[in-house]
Write a protein that holds these residues in place. Sequence first.
Motif, mmCIF file in Angstrom:
data_model
loop_
_atom_site.group_PDB
_atom_site.id
_atom_site.type_symbol
_atom_site.label_atom_id
_atom_site.label_comp_id
_atom_site.label_asym_id
_atom_site.label_seq_id
_atom_site.Cartn_x
_atom_site.Cartn_y
_atom_site.Cartn_z
ATOM 1 N N CYS A 152 0.791 -1.068 0.169
ATOM 2 C CA CYS A 152 0.006 0.013 -0.086
ATOM 3 C C CYS A 152 0.849 1.154 0.012
ATOM 4 N N ALA A 153 1.884 1.215 0.516
ATOM 5 C CA ALA A 153 2.945 2.510 0.894
ATOM 6 C C ALA A 153 3.502 2.807 -0.669
ATOM 7 N N VAL A 154 3.962 1.919 -1.291
ATOM 8 C CA VAL A 154 4.316 1.838 -2.619
ATOM 9 C C VAL A 154 3.329 2.581 -3.744
ATOM 10 N N PHE A 196 -13.843 -1.534 4.096
ATOM 11 C CA PHE A 196 -12.942 -1.171 3.090
ATOM 12 C C PHE A 196 -13.324 -0.385 1.987
ATOM 13 N N PHE A 197 -12.231 0.607 1.903
ATOM 14 C CA PHE A 197 -12.354 1.512 0.678
ATOM 15 C C PHE A 197 -11.045 1.482 -0.078
ATOM 16 N N ASP A 198 -11.394 0.723 -1.169
ATOM 17 C CA ASP A 198 -10.229 0.164 -2.056
ATOM 18 C C ASP A 198 -9.556 1.375 -3.072
ATOM 19 N N ALA A 210 -6.024 -6.540 2.202
ATOM 20 C CA ALA A 210 -6.604 -6.632 0.758
ATOM 21 C C ALA A 210 -5.580 -5.766 -0.206
ATOM 22 N N CYS A 211 -4.396 -6.487 -0.229
ATOM 23 C CA CYS A 211 -3.325 -6.220 -0.977
ATOM 24 C C CYS A 211 -3.674 -5.981 -2.452
ATOM 25 N N ASP A 212 -4.645 -6.769 -3.029
ATOM 26 C CA ASP A 212 -5.146 -6.623 -4.205
ATOM 27 C C ASP A 212 -5.907 -5.578 -4.573
ATOM 28 N N VAL A 232 -5.370 0.920 0.276
ATOM 29 C CA VAL A 232 -6.734 0.649 1.105
ATOM 30 C C VAL A 232 -6.519 1.534 2.268
ATOM 31 N N VAL A 233 -7.765 2.215 2.288
ATOM 32 C CA VAL A 233 -8.105 2.971 3.428
ATOM 33 C C VAL A 233 -9.524 2.093 4.315
#
Length: 283
Positions: A111-113, A163-165, A150-152, A156-157
């Motif tokens: 998520c960071a990258v 989930f907010f993708d 939820a890496c896919d 994600v927030v």
Amino acid sequence: MTTTPSEQGAGVSLGMPQLPAPDYPADVRARLEVDAKDVIARYPDSRSALLPLLHLVQSEEGHVTRTGMRFCAEMLGLTTAEVTAVATFYTMYRRKPSGDYQVGVCTNTLCAVMGGDAIFEELKEHLAVGNDETTGDGKITLEHIECNAACDFAPVVMVNWEFFDNQTPESAKRLVDDLRDGKVVRPTRGAPLCTYKETARILAGFPDARPGAVEASGGAGPASLIGLRLAKGEEPQPRVVHPRTGGPQDEAPAEHLSSHDAPQHTSASDPAHPAGPTAEEGE
């Protein structure tokens, strides 16, 4: 001039809470006892009910207080130390007052990258709060979290565990603005948001009584089901790259999968390259 040991220690906090913790008002305790007995009855061993009971007391005050831990201990026949050890181990239990909406931005590697770090920094500036701080109106508590699982759909927030993708700094700022304005906000997958206290009561094991909330809960998103589809021999979805900058596309994809490309053929799904045992050296 000399001082006595008691004078030397005056005003020095050892970091220990005042004991005993105060009890709930009689009417609140009576109501919570009814709910707690309902929860405890679901388990063959009463101490197994501790996690949902902590959610129950969290739904009362928005965080787990010393009073809440005392209540759990008394209902389950545990010591307050045993309850405190559990309540302080799990980050899902708040240890201080927080906002109506707990906004967690994933800052773990993927998520960071993909933009999570940028989202978190812009939300801090936009809301004028730091990590684990609450806005002045009591609406939003912002925190960075390690992984939303939820890496896919990165970045994600999560808001109150919903989930907010595929977020961007702009969409995340619109999200928190809508929450502060009292608008109805729907997560990417699931029912419309409810407050943190209401969420805690649901996590305690009580049904979501809002009309249509259960039916709207849905299931896994398309990106999470790609592996299952491939295992069933279904055709993989077309490659999709989510646009992060620029204007709208002239032609949107038929189905939005995730921020990443759809997977390509693997040894398990490509008949031309079947998987098999690896031969030992020299065979």
